[in-house]
Design a protein around this motif. Structure first.
Motif, PDB file in Angstrom:
ATOM      1  N   UNK A  89      66.474   6.671  67.225  1.00 51.99           N
ATOM      2  CA  UNK A  89      66.353   5.337  66.628  1.00 51.99           C
ATOM      3  C   UNK A  89      66.798   4.267  67.608  1.00 51.99           C
ATOM      4  N   UNK A  90      66.001   3.196  67.699  1.00 53.24           N
ATOM      5  CA  UNK A  90      66.291   2.053  68.559  1.00 53.24           C
ATOM      6  C   UNK A  90      66.518   0.848  67.653  1.00 53.24           C
ATOM      7  N   UNK A  91      67.593   0.104  67.919  1.00 54.76           N
ATOM      8  CA  UNK A  91      67.996  -0.982  67.028  1.00 54.76           C
ATOM      9  C   UNK A  91      67.702  -2.346  67.647  1.00 54.76           C
ATOM     10  N   UNK A  92      67.587  -3.342  66.781  1.00 49.20           N
ATOM     11  CA  UNK A  92      67.292  -4.708  67.202  1.00 49.20           C
ATOM     12  C   UNK A  92      68.379  -5.263  68.120  1.00 49.20           C
ATOM     13  N   UNK A  93      69.637  -5.023  67.787  1.00 47.64           N
ATOM     14  CA  UNK A  93      70.741  -5.601  68.549  1.00 47.64           C
ATOM     15  C   UNK A  93      71.464  -4.544  69.393  1.00 47.64           C
ATOM     16  N   UNK A  94      70.724  -3.518  69.781  1.00 39.56           N
ATOM     17  CA  UNK A  94      71.125  -2.531  70.786  1.00 39.56           C
ATOM     18  C   UNK A  94      72.182  -1.543  70.311  1.00 39.56           C
ATOM     19  N   UNK A 148      67.692  -4.908  79.708  1.00 43.43           N
ATOM     20  CA  UNK A 148      68.378  -3.724  80.212  1.00 43.43           C
ATOM     21  C   UNK A 148      69.151  -3.019  79.104  1.00 43.43           C
ATOM     22  N   UNK A 149      69.786  -3.791  78.227  1.00 44.50           N
ATOM     23  CA  UNK A 149      70.495  -3.184  77.102  1.00 44.50           C
ATOM     24  C   UNK A 149      69.537  -2.396  76.218  1.00 44.50           C
ATOM     25  N   UNK A 150      68.347  -2.958  75.968  1.00 42.08           N
ATOM     26  CA  UNK A 150      67.398  -2.236  75.128  1.00 42.08           C
ATOM     27  C   UNK A 150      66.892  -0.979  75.814  1.00 42.08           C
ATOM     28  N   UNK A 151      66.783  -0.998  77.133  1.00 37.54           N
ATOM     29  CA  UNK A 151      66.390   0.213  77.854  1.00 37.54           C
ATOM     30  C   UNK A 151      67.473   1.289  77.748  1.00 37.54           C
ATOM     31  N   UNK A 152      68.732   0.866  77.745  1.00 38.69           N
ATOM     32  CA  UNK A 152      69.814   1.832  77.502  1.00 38.69           C
ATOM     33  C   UNK A 152      69.663   2.421  76.102  1.00 38.69           C
ATOM     34  N   UNK A 154      66.942   2.793  74.421  1.00 37.30           N
ATOM     35  CA  UNK A 154      65.812   3.718  74.426  1.00 37.30           C
ATOM     36  C   UNK A 154      66.219   5.054  75.048  1.00 37.30           C
ATOM     37  N   UNK A 155      66.916   4.993  76.181  1.00 38.64           N
ATOM     38  CA  UNK A 155      67.378   6.229  76.822  1.00 38.64           C
ATOM     39  C   UNK A 155      68.289   7.016  75.890  1.00 38.64           C
ATOM     40  N   UNK A 165      60.414   8.703  67.202  1.00 41.54           N
ATOM     41  CA  UNK A 165      61.230   7.574  67.638  1.00 41.54           C
ATOM     42  C   UNK A 165      61.008   6.423  66.661  1.00 41.54           C
ATOM     43  N   UNK A 166      62.082   5.966  66.019  1.00 39.31           N
ATOM     44  CA  UNK A 166      62.022   4.836  65.098  1.00 39.31           C
ATOM     45  C   UNK A 166      62.528   3.584  65.799  1.00 39.31           C
ATOM     46  N   UNK A 167      61.759   2.516  65.735  1.00 40.67           N
ATOM     47  CA  UNK A 167      62.112   1.274  66.422  1.00 40.67           C
ATOM     48  C   UNK A 167      62.265   0.160  65.388  1.00 40.67           C
ATOM     49  N   UNK A 168      63.503  -0.271  65.163  1.00 38.25           N
ATOM     50  CA  UNK A 168      63.808  -1.267  64.150  1.00 38.25           C
ATOM     51  C   UNK A 168      63.882  -2.650  64.798  1.00 38.25           C
ATOM     52  N   UNK A 169      62.738  -3.379  64.796  1.00 42.08           N
ATOM     53  CA  UNK A 169      62.663  -4.711  65.417  1.00 42.08           C
ATOM     54  C   UNK A 169      63.184  -4.656  66.855  1.00 42.08           C
TER      55      UNK A 169
END
Length: 338
Positions: A89-94, A148-152, A154-155, A165-169
């Motif tokens: 899961x990927x979050x809006x605010x990292x 860069x924070x969002x890439x972290x 994702x990793x 993979x769930x991507x929340x905004x």
């Protein structure tokens, strides 16, 4: 192949003021393995609730939810823990840990899973290489840009080698250029790893760039769903038309207010695939003896598929013959004003 995610009459309600308030009305939805599936809606539409039901961060009020054939609603605590290792899961605010380095944040879910230290180090190095942050492994989140924070993030979401993979905004806190680079990264991950990606957003342009199919939510109801090429180019529900109009910068009828006084029959022409670049407009105009006035237009891509939409006024000559010629050439014609 069976669907990766299947929802059957799934719904969610909350208690408020002594009564039940529906956040998500009963809906049926299937998401196929390996596709990028978008869920779009305005704030309060129920999209975050829907995505959080998939890994049971939210408990459904009813219905049946299956992930890779497994009934998620029947899982006990251990089963739910195993399921969540298969769903990143990927979050809006990292949601990064400020006290840990980039490498430490990516390693965290592996450490929780009891992965051997040597394997953790190897996997973290590979993941940071994949997302383009190998040289930033020792930095802390405060030293990184938003992209860069969002890439972290994702990793970290990929650390346990999930199938979904769930991507929340995931891009709403980013500027347009950074959004484009993150979407390209997600698209590449989808191609290379074959992951099923479920992405929620309030921006139709994000859907257009990356998704194969899309579901549109409005006030907790599923109002439209289908391939992005169909939903984006030929929206049926008023909510979908509003999203497309916002993305295309026209009103919901497809016309700018200042061209309503233009004479002639006004049509919207939709081109899809290689024919987008064919010199068809002039050829049809000569054939039908019409003059044309291009009122608005756009040539772009829906994921990898080129498309074009032109709003054109056909003046004089045989407008009916022009319409027939466009249709025979595989162009979709919508009459906006007879």
């Amino acid at each position: 192949m069976p669907p990766s995610i299947q929802l059957q009459q799934v719904h969610k309600s909350y208690a408020a003021g002594g009564r039940q308030v529906a956040a998500l009305h009963p809906l049926d939805l299937e998401i196929q393995a390996g596709e990028v599936f978008g869920i779009i809606g305005h704030s309060g539409a129920g999209k975050s609730t829907l995505i959080r039901l998939i890994n049971r961060l939210e408990e459904p009020s009813g219905g049946r939810l299956r992930v890779e054939g497994q009934d998620v609603t029947a899982l006990d605590r251990d089963g739910l823990r195993a399921l969540r290792r298969r769903i990143g899961m990927i979050f809006q605010h990292f949601n990064l840990l400020s006290s840990r380095t980039v490498a430490g944040n990516v390693a965290f879910p592996l450490e929780l899973a009891g992965t051997p230290r040597a394997e953790v180090a190897s996997r973290v190095a590979g993941l940071l290489e994949r997302v383009g942050l190998a040289e930033h492994a020792g930095k802390y989140p405060a030293q990184l840009s938003g992209g860069q924070k969002q890439r972290v993030g994702i990793a970290r979401a990929l650390a346990t080698e999930p199938k979904i993979l769930l991507c929340d905004e995931a891009t709403s806190a980013l500027d347009p250029q950074t959004t484009a680079s993150v979407l390209e990264l997600l698209s590449r991950i989808n191609r290379e790893l074959g992951l099923t990606i479920v992405l929620i957003t309030h921006e139709m342009d994000v859907i257009r760039r990356i998704c194969d199919r899309v579901a549109v939510l409005d006030a907790g109801r599923l109002v439209e769903a289908g391939p992005v090429t169909e939903v984006f180019l030929h929206p049926q529900h008023p909510t979908t038309r509003r999203f497309v109009s916002e993305a295309e910068h026209v009103d919901e009828g497809g016309l700018h207010a200042d061209v309503r006084a233009v004479e002639g029959r006004i049509v919207r022409l939709t081109f899809l695939g290689p024919d987008t670049y064919a010199p068809l407009l002039g050829r049809v105009a000569r054939h039908a003896g019409v003059d044309y006035n291009i009122l608005s237009g756009r040539i772009d891509r829906i994921r990898e598929t080129p498309y074009g939409q032109l709003v054109v006024a056909l003046v004089g000559g045989d407008a009916d013959a022009a319409q027939r010629a466009f249709v025979e050439a595989g162009v979709t014609v919508e009459v906006l004003r007879p």
